[in-house]
Write an enzyme that holds these catalytic residues in place. Sequence first.
Site, PDB file in Angstrom:
ATOM      1  N   PHE A  13       0.812  -1.214   0.000  1.00 32.67           N
ATOM      2  CA  PHE A  13       0.000   0.000   0.000  1.00 32.67           C
ATOM      3  C   PHE A  13       0.854   1.277   0.000  1.00 32.67           C
ATOM      4  CE2 PHE A  13      -2.003  -3.029   3.178  1.00 32.67           C
ATOM      5  CZ  PHE A  13      -2.521  -3.851   2.186  1.00 32.67           C
ATOM      6  N   CYS A  14       2.047   1.213  -0.601  1.00 26.01           N
ATOM      7  CA  CYS A  14       2.946   2.372  -0.682  1.00 26.01           C
ATOM      8  C   CYS A  14       3.308   2.900   0.713  1.00 26.01           C
ATOM      9  CB  CYS A  14       2.338   3.494  -1.517  1.00 26.01           C
ATOM     10  SG  CYS A  14       2.036   3.036  -3.231  1.00 26.01           S
ATOM     11  N   ASN A  15       3.278   2.016   1.710  1.00 21.92           N
ATOM     12  CA  ASN A  15       3.627   2.400   3.072  1.00 21.92           C
ATOM     13  C   ASN A  15       4.580   1.349   3.634  1.00 21.92           C
ATOM     14  OD1 ASN A  15       3.733   3.013   5.846  1.00 21.92           O
ATOM     15  ND2 ASN A  15       1.627   3.770   5.862  1.00 21.92           N
TER      16      ASN A  15
END
Length: 468
Positions: free
Chosen positions: A385-387
């Site tokens: 999730f791009c985290n």
Amino acid sequence: MVSAAQADGGTRWDTLREEEFGYLDEGHHVYLDHTGAGLPPRSLLRGHTERISGGCFGNPHSANPASQASSDLLAQARSAVLAHFNADPAEYAAVFTSNATGALRLVGEAYPFTRGGRLVLSVDNHNSVNGLREFARTAHTKVTYVPLTGHELRLDEQVLCDALPTGRRGPRRLLAFPAQSNFTGVKHPLEWVALARARGYDVLLDAAAFVPTNTLDLSLVQADYTAVSWYKVFGYPTGVGTLIARKEALARLRRPWFAGGTIHVVSAQARWHVMAADETAFEDGTVNFLSIPDVSAGLEWIGGIGMEAIGAHVSALTNRLLSGLQLLAHSDGSPMVRLYGPRSTEGRGGTVALNLLAADGRVVDERIVTRDSGRLGISLRTGCFCNPGAGESAFSLSLPVLRSVRRRRVHTIDDYLGSLGLASAGAVRVSLGLSSNAADVDAFLEFVREHYRDRVPGTAGLSPRNGC
């Protein structure tokens, strides 16, 4: 468990679902990716078509009638944004960008990072915030990460304070953190904005995952820079975000270039220019003047429902989801789900990260979940999730392990996962929004029960991963 009637708020939410989001049930679709993008109500789409087909709108960088029509609508949209966040126009400015990432980049590239300065980031941050560290490093600014603690993956206030030594003089210092995690749904205390500013720090608040279901009052939470994407709030328009900045903080930014629309006066041959004195100095080229007025319409539509009502609706559904997930078990009593983040709705939003567990206790490959859910018309998100920071914390990946992988030959995401000993490329994310209902939640729970209870799914035939 919360009943369907309680979760939906009775006929009000049923009517909203039918009138504005009827395309979901008509298409037999279960949409569970609201943190990725909100869904557009039909009335907002009709309003856009009626407006642009019923008037003449030109490039706002002129003074003709078509240009003035666009300029008037842009001014209305700026006012609507500031009003929505209770941001005094005398103190705040609204800069239109392509999305929250564009807003964050504006700050990163223009912030006065310098040697002796400091950039403090929470480990729980979207990559669009993590990327600020590259601007800081180029300017020899020290970068510090604040770790997550506990099984709920929250930030500890004392640890945060330790990373924010007090100092009002010298080079500028910046704290950047999300109001709500796009990975775990954790809501980080907004009181930290005042805490950091009292210690001499500017504060950049990533509010993209927070504002779709929560009120953000900038008269109380006086962040210097706040980034949002409007498609996450009401689904349309895409390609429009806003940086809401305190004018005093905006004046501290020094852009590394200029473009059409950003300058007051310029000479090509003499090689000098004067930037525009207002927020247009940060709006490169021609803004999306046909879509930005839809922000005004969207905010009016949201206002008619009420942000508190939306928050309560999503919270009830989240409680239903969390309760149902924790009851899922194989025949031998072993859990089918591993949750990341809070197990209750206390201090969290409608974003729920999890892994599904097979009958042998191993994590079900996220590609299997993507394939199986997609066949049933269920839209959810899998991956990191791009985290990456929240993921590394969730999977208990230590800094020495992560550093050791960097020294190895890692060419693909599968190589990377193998080096870390991970069974999947992240987690499964189910996120709820104002168009969600109890049937959506129940459909996901039934999907998990039917496809994975007492089973050990094989990975044969899965395509290689292309990324996180």
